[in-house]
Design a protein around this motif. Structure first.
Motif, PDB file in Angstrom:
ATOM      1  N   ARG A  80      -1.506  -4.660  -2.133  1.00 25.68           N
ATOM      2  CA  ARG A  80      -0.256  -3.968  -1.787  1.00 25.68           C
ATOM      3  C   ARG A  80      -0.053  -3.926  -0.275  1.00 25.68           C
ATOM      4  O   ARG A  80      -1.002  -3.665   0.473  1.00 25.68           O
ATOM      5  N   ALA A  81       1.220  -4.070   0.140  1.00 25.17           N
ATOM      6  CA  ALA A  81       1.583  -3.886   1.549  1.00 25.17           C
ATOM      7  C   ALA A  81       1.485  -2.402   1.887  1.00 25.17           C
ATOM      8  O   ALA A  81       1.407  -1.557   0.985  1.00 25.17           O
ATOM      9  N   VAL A  82       1.538  -2.086   3.195  1.00 26.40           N
ATOM     10  CA  VAL A  82       1.272  -0.707   3.629  1.00 26.40           C
ATOM     11  C   VAL A  82       2.232   0.304   2.993  1.00 26.40           C
ATOM     12  O   VAL A  82       1.837   1.433   2.673  1.00 26.40           O
ATOM     13  N   ASP A  83       3.489  -0.080   2.755  1.00 25.76           N
ATOM     14  CA  ASP A  83       4.447   0.865   2.161  1.00 25.76           C
ATOM     15  C   ASP A  83       4.429   0.837   0.628  1.00 25.76           C
ATOM     16  O   ASP A  83       5.290   1.425  -0.017  1.00 25.76           O
ATOM     17  N   GLU A  84       3.432   0.186   0.034  1.00 21.34           N
ATOM     18  CA  GLU A  84       3.333   0.127  -1.434  1.00 21.34           C
ATOM     19  C   GLU A  84       2.014   0.746  -1.923  1.00 21.34           C
ATOM     20  O   GLU A  84       1.546   0.414  -3.014  1.00 21.34           O
ATOM     21  N   ARG A  85       1.403   1.608  -1.085  1.00 21.12           N
ATOM     22  CA  ARG A  85       0.051   2.086  -1.431  1.00 21.12           C
ATOM     23  C   ARG A  85       0.029   3.524  -1.929  1.00 21.12           C
ATOM     24  O   ARG A  85      -1.040   4.124  -2.071  1.00 21.12           O
ATOM     25  N   LEU A  86       1.215   4.097  -2.214  1.00 16.29           N
ATOM     26  CA  LEU A  86       1.272   5.507  -2.619  1.00 16.29           C
ATOM     27  C   LEU A  86       0.478   5.760  -3.901  1.00 16.29           C
ATOM     28  O   LEU A  86      -0.342   6.681  -3.962  1.00 16.29           O
ATOM     29  N   TYR A  87       0.713   4.962  -4.939  1.00 16.19           N
ATOM     30  CA  TYR A  87       0.060   5.258  -6.229  1.00 16.19           C
ATOM     31  C   TYR A  87      -1.460   5.099  -6.121  1.00 16.19           C
ATOM     32  O   TYR A  87      -2.219   5.899  -6.679  1.00 16.19           O
ATOM     33  N   GLY A  88      -1.887   4.088  -5.405  1.00 21.25           N
ATOM     34  CA  GLY A  88      -3.331   3.926  -5.193  1.00 21.25           C
ATOM     35  C   GLY A  88      -3.896   5.131  -4.449  1.00 21.25           C
ATOM     36  O   GLY A  88      -4.968   5.654  -4.790  1.00 21.25           O
ATOM     37  N   GLY A  89      -3.163   5.607  -3.445  1.00 19.74           N
ATOM     38  CA  GLY A  89      -3.605   6.770  -2.671  1.00 19.74           C
ATOM     39  C   GLY A  89      -3.635   8.042  -3.503  1.00 19.74           C
ATOM     40  O   GLY A  89      -4.524   8.884  -3.339  1.00 19.74           O
ATOM     41  N   LEU A  90      -2.673   8.167  -4.426  1.00 19.42           N
ATOM     42  CA  LEU A  90      -2.659   9.360  -5.291  1.00 19.42           C
ATOM     43  C   LEU A  90      -3.887   9.383  -6.194  1.00 19.42           C
ATOM     44  O   LEU A  90      -4.491  10.443  -6.415  1.00 19.42           O
ATOM     45  N   GLY A  91      -4.222   8.220  -6.719  1.00 23.60           N
ATOM     46  CA  GLY A  91      -5.425   8.144  -7.564  1.00 23.60           C
ATOM     47  C   GLY A  91      -6.655   8.588  -6.780  1.00 23.60           C
ATOM     48  O   GLY A  91      -7.473   9.378  -7.267  1.00 23.60           O
ATOM     49  N   LEU A  92      -6.754   8.112  -5.550  1.00 22.88           N
ATOM     50  CA  LEU A  92      -7.932   8.463  -4.742  1.00 22.88           C
ATOM     51  C   LEU A  92      -7.910   9.928  -4.304  1.00 22.88           C
ATOM     52  O   LEU A  92      -8.967  10.567  -4.239  1.00 22.88           O
TER      53      LEU A  92
END
Ligand code: 9MG
Length: 261
Positions: free
Chosen positions: A213-225
């Motif tokens: 994912r590009a930097v502005d597409e990482r929200l869902y991954g970040g939420l999981g973490l």
């Protein structure tokens, strides 16, 4: 903890919050969305970033901190490693120092003890300009744990109050992909050191590498973490995306702690 970068070269905010008014608007929105701390930074710590002159950094952060402090009672942290910037930020209204060098600059610990600010001590191998070139650990979780315990003790010896200290394993700071994953898997070890744990994963490149994912597409991954971190004892999540993170960790906390009924 909502991130407010006031740097022209910030890795995900770009130049959007370079003006004071825009920064204050952004801070107000993060407060509405549920932030309890706003972390103001005037020097990028992204991999490869160059250092910024102290006076430039002070000029970037002081009017923004003054504006936030005038508009609300939110706790403000200053993201810096330079004692003169720490002092200017605290005079302007900050009450926490978020230091990726863990207060190792000469005089920083004794100043923090006398000023009675809160401190976040983060682990980093190397320095931002070069830290991602060859990060190496024999046992990353044990080494980061030992560093944080040692730096916490040094702060206690300098007279900083136990309750004023927060610890952070420094995901992405002098760590390879597997180092970051191992630290996240073993996060509960850090929660046991004796200080609340802060974790920052927001938009970081290791999320991009795993998910493509590009930097502005990482929200869902970040939420999981973020959810994973809170489930393992993290108390503060540093994020660009306050509203979705507040919801995600609100649900994890409700499950873990129950609700008043
Ligand atoms: C300034 N900064 C960037 N990333 C960070 C992280 O993960 N933790 C802390 N404490 N500060 C950070």
């Amino acid at each position: 903890m909502g991130i407010l970068n006031v740097t022209p070269d910030s890795f995900s905010d770009g130049n959007r919050y370079a003006s004071v008014d825009a920064a204050l608007e952004r801070a107000a929105r993060m407060v509405e969305e549920g932030a309890i701390i706003i972390d103001v930074g005037g020097e990028s710590t992204r991999p490869g970033a160059a250092t910024v002159d102290e006076d430039v950094e002070i000029a970037r952060v002081v009017s923004v901190i003054e504006g936030i402090a005038a508009a609300s009672n939110i706790a403000i942290s200053i993201d810096t490693s330079k004692p003169r910037v720490m002092a200017a930020a605290v005079a302007a209204g900050a009450c926490i120092v978020n230091d990726v060098y863990a207060l190792r600059a000469p005089g920083a610990r004794s100043w923090a003890a006398v000023t009675e600010v809160g401190v976040c001590l983060m682990h980093m191998q190397g320095e931002p300009r070069t830290m991602q070139q060859h990060p190496h650990y024999d046992d990353v979780a044990a080494e980061v744990c030992a560093f944080l315990a040692r730096e916490r003790n040094a702060c206690l010896e300098a007279g900083i109050a136990r309750e004023a200290i927060v610890l952070d394993p420094g995901l992405g700071f002098g760590k390879g992909l597997q180092h970051n994953l191992t630290l996240l898997k073993e996060l509960s070890r850090f929660a046991g050191i004796g200080a609340p744990l802060l974790v920052g994963v927001s938009r970081k490149s290791f999320i991009g590498r795993i998910l493509g994912r590009a930097v502005d597409e990482r929200l869902y991954g970040g939420l999981g973490l973020a959810a994973l971190a809170v489930a393992q004892g993290a108390r503060i999540i540093r994020t660009h995306d306050v509203a979705p993170v507040a919801d995600a960790i609100g649900m994890v906390s409700a499950v873990l702690q129950g609700i008043d009924s």
